[in-house]
Design a protein around this motif. Structure first.
Motif, short mmCIF file in Angstrom:
data_model
loop_
_atom_site.label_atom_id
_atom_site.label_comp_id
_atom_site.label_asym_id
_atom_site.label_seq_id
_atom_site.Cartn_x
_atom_site.Cartn_y
_atom_site.Cartn_z
N LEU A 46 0.93 -1.08 0.15
CA LEU A 46 0.04 -0.02 0.08
C LEU A 46 0.82 1.39 0.05
O LEU A 46 0.52 2.02 -0.59
N SER A 47 1.96 1.19 0.67
CA SER A 47 2.81 2.34 0.58
C SER A 47 3.48 2.66 -0.71
O SER A 47 3.54 3.69 -1.27
N LEU A 48 3.55 1.57 -1.65
CA LEU A 48 4.12 1.65 -3.02
C LEU A 48 2.73 2.34 -3.93
O LEU A 48 3.23 3.23 -4.65
N ILE A 49 1.78 1.82 -3.56
CA ILE A 49 0.47 2.22 -4.33
C ILE A 49 0.20 3.74 -4.09
O ILE A 49 0.04 4.73 -4.83
N ALA A 50 0.50 4.17 -2.63
CA ALA A 50 0.49 5.55 -2.25
C ALA A 50 1.51 6.61 -3.06
O ALA A 50 1.01 7.57 -3.37
N SER A 51 2.56 5.82 -3.01
CA SER A 51 3.73 6.60 -3.69
C SER A 51 3.36 6.65 -5.29
O SER A 51 3.72 7.96 -5.75
N THR A 52 2.78 5.77 -5.79
CA THR A 52 2.46 5.94 -7.17
C THR A 52 1.35 6.90 -7.59
O THR A 52 1.65 7.79 -8.37
N ALA A 53 0.38 7.06 -6.54
CA ALA A 53 -0.76 7.88 -6.93
C ALA A 53 -0.12 9.50 -6.43
O ALA A 53 -0.65 10.26 -7.37
N GLY A 54 0.66 9.48 -5.31
CA GLY A 54 1.00 10.80 -5.15
C GLY A 54 2.20 11.50 -6.00
O GLY A 54 1.98 12.53 -6.36
N SER A 55 2.78 10.81 -6.43
CA SER A 55 3.94 11.31 -7.47
C SER A 55 3.40 11.66 -8.70
O SER A 55 3.94 12.45 -9.28
N ALA A 56 2.28 10.59 -9.01
CA ALA A 56 1.58 11.08 -10.57
C ALA A 56 0.82 12.42 -10.34
O ALA A 56 0.80 13.26 -11.15
N ALA A 57 0.08 12.58 -9.30
CA ALA A 57 -0.42 13.82 -9.00
C ALA A 57 0.10 15.19 -8.82
O ALA A 57 -0.21 16.30 -9.33
N ASP A 89 6.36 8.99 7.33
CA ASP A 89 5.57 8.00 6.62
C ASP A 89 4.05 7.87 6.66
O ASP A 89 3.17 7.43 5.99
N TYR A 90 3.70 8.16 8.27
CA TYR A 90 2.25 7.78 8.45
C TYR A 90 1.32 8.50 7.82
O TYR A 90 0.29 7.76 7.64
N PRO A 91 1.20 9.75 7.70
CA PRO A 91 0.21 10.45 6.80
C PRO A 91 -0.14 9.84 5.42
O PRO A 91 -1.18 9.78 5.28
N ILE A 92 0.87 9.69 4.86
CA ILE A 92 0.29 8.87 3.22
C ILE A 92 -0.03 7.51 3.48
O ILE A 92 -0.89 7.04 2.86
N LEU A 93 0.44 6.78 4.75
CA LEU A 93 -0.27 5.47 5.05
C LEU A 93 -1.44 5.70 5.30
O LEU A 93 -2.48 4.64 5.14
N LYS A 94 -1.88 6.58 6.28
CA LYS A 94 -3.18 7.01 6.81
C LYS A 94 -4.20 7.08 5.62
O LYS A 94 -5.40 6.62 5.65
N LYS A 95 -3.89 7.82 4.75
CA LYS A 95 -4.49 8.20 3.57
C LYS A 95 -4.92 6.91 2.57
O LYS A 95 -6.05 6.62 2.29
N ILE A 96 -3.78 6.15 2.34
CA ILE A 96 -4.01 5.12 1.43
C ILE A 96 -4.77 3.93 2.13
O ILE A 96 -5.68 3.09 1.28
N THR A 97 -4.55 3.67 3.29
CA THR A 97 -5.37 2.57 4.20
C THR A 97 -6.68 2.97 4.19
O THR A 97 -7.65 2.05 4.08
N GLY A 98 -7.21 4.05 4.41
CA GLY A 98 -8.45 4.75 4.42
C GLY A 98 -9.20 4.49 3.22
O GLY A 98 -10.31 3.90 2.82
N PHE A 99 -8.48 4.78 1.96
CA PHE A 99 -9.01 4.78 0.49
C PHE A 99 -9.29 3.19 0.45
O PHE A 99 -10.19 2.92 -0.34
N MET A 100 -8.30 2.44 0.59
CA MET A 100 -8.44 1.04 0.47
C MET A 100 -9.31 0.08 1.25
O MET A 100 -9.18 -0.86 1.18
N ASN A 101 -9.85 0.77 2.40
CA ASN A 101 -10.79 0.26 3.35
C ASN A 101 -9.61 -0.78 4.23
O ASN A 101 -10.04 -2.04 4.42
N GLN A 102 -8.48 -0.39 4.54
CA GLN A 102 -7.52 -1.52 5.16
C GLN A 102 -7.27 -0.56 6.56
O GLN A 102 -5.83 -0.61 6.88
N ARG A 103 -7.72 0.04 7.10
CA ARG A 103 -7.67 0.79 8.24
C ARG A 103 -7.01 0.17 9.52
O ARG A 103 -6.20 0.48 10.24
N GLN A 104 -7.50 -1.15 9.52
CA GLN A 104 -6.97 -2.08 10.61
C GLN A 104 -5.32 -2.30 10.46
O GLN A 104 -4.96 -2.66 11.54
N LEU A 105 -4.86 -2.25 9.36
CA LEU A 105 -3.33 -2.34 9.22
C LEU A 105 -2.58 -1.24 9.76
O LEU A 105 -1.35 -1.37 9.77
N ARG A 106 -3.17 0.05 10.32
CA ARG A 106 -2.36 1.31 10.63
C ARG A 106 -1.55 0.80 11.97
O ARG A 106 -0.58 1.46 12.16
#
Length: 376
Positions: free
Chosen positions: A185-196, A330-347
């Motif tokens: 998920l951290s990689l996907i977050a970086s993918t989305a953030g860098s493209a943006a 790292d945590y803010p980007i992980l918080k955002k992507i886990t919320g989007f992916m409905n994986q909040r329990q992984l935080r």
């Protein structure tokens, strides 16, 4: 080690720490700025699609993406499925043939690979495709019902050349699976953030789409076809080079999340990661190279501080402080992507993973660079 040498080393660590903060901070800003794409039901742009799947020894998995394509909301008369069997030694070809006979309403075109390797298989499919949009996924993926509809709508509404899509590892039951999912998920977050922010540096071949004519054009300039990995990122690199970074966007939509399998054991996990790392030697984009170098050097610095603690205990304290700092970055980007992916329990695993991550990065980086890897 004298004081002067120690001072120089600490300054180097501080420099890479600052660069890491800037890099992840920029990706975080980009991710939080991404606006979720909403394509209304019934809004079906008149675009035709070729879905491409390269499969090698996937007799146990290949029905999953094919069945997902049967269930698509997109009109079946407007898309085809091209499957390239890459020299499978199991019953992959026969399983696809049987599925094709049963589901005659879905246009499946099945071919045996002319060459060898995933990259060659996708290139073959690209030349065989008959439609203007190519969507690529993997042979073990589960595709959401509106995957094609949402992707085509996003491309149509924004006049894009390439779309990067969200990918979620599954299952996520055991501890090993949980840390895999969080790391991915951290990689996907970086993918989305860098493209943006207009500097895409990552992508995932399990969920991509692009304009076919543009892909055929940039393929002429690729020099990476002999590298086992990178069927996705090297193509993206050429799209950015020829059409500009704004021609590539990330589709932030829960209806476009593709699920792919997590690795069953450590051996296969590290084999996959070494394959990913092995392609870094052939990157030509300074943005991708700089990002990879900053991440590696910062994690190498933390690793070095830990090792230094065995020679002077004070380094253990510095190591702990830098690890805490990394978590805060790292945590803010992980918080955002886990919320989007409905994986909040992984935080809750984010902080413990920080103590493992530098060792994992250093190991996979050096083993991937200096070892020979293949697709399968």
């Amino acid at each position: 080690m004298n004081i002067e040498t120690l001072h120089i080393l600490m300054n180097i660590i501080l420099v890479f720490s600052g660069l890491y903060i800037l890099c992840i901070g920029a990706f975080t800003y980009g991710l939080y700025c991404v606006i979720s794409n909403e394509v209304r039901r019934g809004e079906r742009p008149d675009r035709r699609v070729s879905v491409v799947i390269a499969a090698k020894n996937e007799e146990q998995n290949i029905v999953k993406p094919l069945q997902s394509l049967v269930n698509q909301s997109f009109d079946k008369s407007n898309f085809e499925v091209i499957v390239i069997d890459d020299n499978s030694t199991d019953r992959t070809f026969e399983v696809i043939s049987d599925f094709k006979e049963i589901h005659s309403d879905l246009r499946i075109r099945l071919f045996r690979a002319d060459g060898s390797g995933k990259k060659q298989a996708i290139s073959q499919a690209l030349h065989l495709a008959e439609n203007d949009i190519v969507m690529v996924t993997d042979a073990d993926c589960e595709l959401p019902t509106r995957w094609i509809e949402k992707t085509v709508g996003f491309m149509h509404n924004n006049d894009l050349k390439m779309i990067l899509g969200p990918v979620l590892l599954s299952p996520c039951d055991t501890f090993f699976e949980k840390i895999q999912v969080l790391e991915h998920l951290s990689l996907i977050a970086s993918t989305a953030g860098s493209a943006a922010i207009g500097m895409p540096v990552m992508c995932n071949g399990a969920n991509m789409a692009y304009d076919r004519r543009s892909a055929l054009e940039v393929e002429k300039y690729r020099t990476d076809m002999d590298i086992a990995s990178g069927d996705d990122v090297f193509l993206m690199e050429q799209f950015v080079k020829h059409f500009g970074s704004r021609s590539v966007r990330f589709l932030m939509d829960t209806d476009a999340i593709v699920k792919t399998q997590s690795m069953p054991d450590l051996k296969s996990f590290f084999r996959q990661r070494r394959r990913w790392v092995s392609k870094t030697k052939a990157y030509t984009s300074w943005k991708i190279i700089a990002t990879a170098l900053v991440v590696l050097m910062f994690n190498l610095s933390i690793f070095g501080l830990f090792v230094g603690g065995f020679f002077h205990p004070a380094f253990f304290l510095v190591y702990a402080l830098f690890t805490l700092m990394k978590f805060m970055v790292d945590y803010p980007i992980l918080k955002k992507i886990t919320g989007f992916m409905n994986q909040r329990q992984l935080r809750k695993w984010a902080f413990p993973l920080e103590f493992v991550y530098p060792f994992y990065v250093v190991f996979t980086a050096f083993s991937g660079i200096f070892s020979k890897v293949g697709w399968k």
